[in-house]
Design a protein around this motif. Structure first.
Motif, PDB file in Angstrom:
ATOM      1  N   TYR A 266       0.832  -1.214   0.000  1.00  0.00           N
ATOM      2  CA  TYR A 266       0.000   0.000   0.000  1.00  0.00           C
ATOM      3  C   TYR A 266       0.863   1.260   0.000  1.00  0.00           C
ATOM      4  CZ  TYR A 266      -3.198   3.606   1.674  1.00  0.00           C
ATOM      5  OH  TYR A 266      -3.916   4.773   1.819  1.00  0.00           O
ATOM      6  N   LYS A 269       2.428   1.777  -3.471  1.00  0.00           N
ATOM      7  CA  LYS A 269       1.424   2.243  -4.433  1.00  0.00           C
ATOM      8  C   LYS A 269       1.039   3.699  -4.175  1.00  0.00           C
ATOM      9  CE  LYS A 269      -1.409  -1.331  -3.840  1.00  0.00           C
ATOM     10  NZ  LYS A 269      -2.585  -2.223  -4.010  1.00  0.00           N
ATOM     11  N   GLU A 273       1.403   6.575  -7.009  1.00  0.00           N
ATOM     12  CA  GLU A 273       0.213   7.305  -7.472  1.00  0.00           C
ATOM     13  C   GLU A 273       0.360   8.805  -7.210  1.00  0.00           C
ATOM     14  OE1 GLU A 273      -2.889   5.291  -5.402  1.00  0.00           O
ATOM     15  OE2 GLU A 273      -2.793   3.502  -6.695  1.00  0.00           O
ATOM     16  N   ILE A 280       0.896   1.421 -12.412  1.00  0.00           N
ATOM     17  CA  ILE A 280       1.277   0.182 -11.734  1.00  0.00           C
ATOM     18  C   ILE A 280       0.605  -0.989 -12.449  1.00  0.00           C
ATOM     19  CG2 ILE A 280       1.162  -1.124  -9.583  1.00  0.00           C
ATOM     20  CD1 ILE A 280       1.267   1.525  -8.088  1.00  0.00           C
ATOM     21  N   VAL A 283       1.489  -5.928  -8.645  1.00  0.00           N
ATOM     22  CA  VAL A 283       2.092  -5.931  -7.307  1.00  0.00           C
ATOM     23  C   VAL A 283       1.989  -7.355  -6.772  1.00  0.00           C
ATOM     24  CG1 VAL A 283       2.008  -5.032  -4.959  1.00  0.00           C
ATOM     25  CG2 VAL A 283       1.421  -3.532  -6.868  1.00  0.00           C
ATOM     26  N   VAL A 358       7.009  -4.868  -7.529  1.00  0.00           N
ATOM     27  CA  VAL A 358       6.110  -3.956  -8.239  1.00  0.00           C
ATOM     28  C   VAL A 358       6.607  -3.759  -9.674  1.00  0.00           C
ATOM     29  CG1 VAL A 358       5.042  -1.668  -8.214  1.00  0.00           C
ATOM     30  CG2 VAL A 358       5.709  -2.728  -6.070  1.00  0.00           C
ATOM     31  N   MET A 360       6.009  -1.431 -13.009  1.00  0.00           N
ATOM     32  CA  MET A 360       5.443  -0.138 -13.403  1.00  0.00           C
ATOM     33  C   MET A 360       5.808   0.200 -14.841  1.00  0.00           C
ATOM     34  SD  MET A 360       6.486   2.323 -10.212  1.00  0.00           S
ATOM     35  CE  MET A 360       6.299   1.841  -8.498  1.00  0.00           C
TER      36      MET A 360
END
Length: 364
Positions: A266, A269, A273, A280, A283, A358, A360
């Motif tokens: 979290y 992210k 963001e 993204i 995850v 992650v 991206m």
């Protein structure tokens, strides 16, 4: 002393070196292969390049530096063959802080090329490797020059020890006994560092370029939870024993704090963001046993001892930081005690590291 001057894994190829004690990190890199395959496939669907530039950030100094590159280049080769494209020339940039043992990496480049030839055959000579010393919390490459960025077990390291940790006495990291202000300071430093990292990479990546980043992280919302802080708490236990016995000055322990933050999915992210340059794509959370040889072939009797394995792993990571703060005269004693403590806890508890990966893509 600045973190950038002392943060490095233990160099060389000796018994206590990172090169000899990084099997766990290799396992984590292998876990991300499907995510890297997906990222490369997605990019190549619409963006075939005659030259592909890949950056490995926080490459460190052991065999994993080129193992990660070998995995990535092999995936590029597979994707190109599947799509009927010719393999591009590949420029690989290996980055870490200036104190990293780049010489050990460069000495193994010839073996890397031979391994690449065995896997790929024709085309292996089109891969070029370059070292790039510097902090990834600043610019490293020209604008819009990189196609893929890979980083594994590096971004949990902070650019500096957070400010305002004076009340964290008796601890060397976030712990269950740390005051809320300490947890807040660590989190704010992570936010500042990771947002800077994202801004720099957004400048350096081409449009639709990709990043695959793996953090040592946590699943819990609590930044001081056992799943991410316990390994350091046990080192603090060993150091505290030595303080009580007068072997380490209390002030030296109280002023020593690990420059690391193990984020949750979290938190990662949220920062991505907020910065806004990336989409993204994926995850994933995974776990690996503290003991990298758990369930594996053990090359020697010493590796059958889980406490020994974990201690050597942590020594390869933490020794340069400790030596810069308390000197090297008692380092063997520190890790001898640490091994006994770790072995005892491992015999009674399930001990695992949590990884957060992650993927991206830079927005068009």
């Amino acid at each position: 002393m600045e973190v950038v001057e002392v943060l490095c894994m233990k160099g060389g190829v000796g018994d206590a070196s990172y090169a000899q004690n990084s099997l766990l990190q290799k396992k984590v890199i292998s876990l991300t292969k499907p995510t890297i395959y997906e990222a490369i496939t997605n990019y190549y669907c619409n963006n075939f390049q005659a030259t592909l530039r890949i950056a490995a950030l926080g490459c460190s100094s052991g065999p994993n530096s080129l193992f990660a590159v070998l995995e990535i280049v092999t995936i590029v080769d597979k994707v190109c063959k599947k799509m009927g494209n010719q393999l591009p020339e590949i420029q690989v940039f290996l980055n870490d802080l200036p104190g990293n043992d780049f010489n050990t990496i460069f000495k193994s480049v010839s073996k890397f090329r031979k391994d690449l030839e065995k896997i790929m055959g024709v085309g292996a000579e089109s891969c070029f490797v370059t070292g790039v010393p510097g902090s990834f919390y600043g610019r490293l490459f020209p604008s819009k020059s990189i196609h893929l960025i890979h980083s594994s077990y590096s971004l949990q390291w902070l650019s500096q020890v957070p400010k305002g940790l004076e009340s964290n006495k008796g601890n060397i990291y976030m712990a269950s006994s740390s005051p809320p202000c300490v947890l807040k300071s660590y989190y704010e430093q992570f936010q500042s560092d990771f947002s800077m990292f994202l801004r720099c990479r957004s400048e350096e990546l081409v449009e639709r370029g990709s990043m695959v980043l793996t953090f040592l992280g946590r699943k819990s919302d609590d930044p001081s939870s056992k799943e991410c802080c316990y390994i350091w708490e046990l080192l603090a236990v060993a150091l505290s024993e030595m303080v009580r016995e007068g072997l380490i000055e209390e002030e030296k322990m109280d002023s020593f704090n690990i420059p690391q933050y193990t984020p949750s999915p979290y938190e990662i992210k949220c920062e991505a963001e907020k910065e806004g340059s990336f989409t993204i794509d994926r995850v994933e959370v995974s776990e690996v046993n503290w003991n990298a040889y758990d369930g594996e072939f053990c090359p020697s009797d010493a590796h059958k001892d889980g406490g020994h394995n974990v201690t050597m792993l942590m020594r390869a990571v933490a020794e340069p930081l400790l030596v810069s703060h308390i000197g090297d005269g008692i380092i063997d004693e520190v890790f001898s005690r640490y091994q006994k403590i770790v072995a005892d806890r491992m015999s009674r508890e399930k001990t695992e590291f949590v990884n957060v990966t992650v993927a991206m893509t830079k927005r068009g």
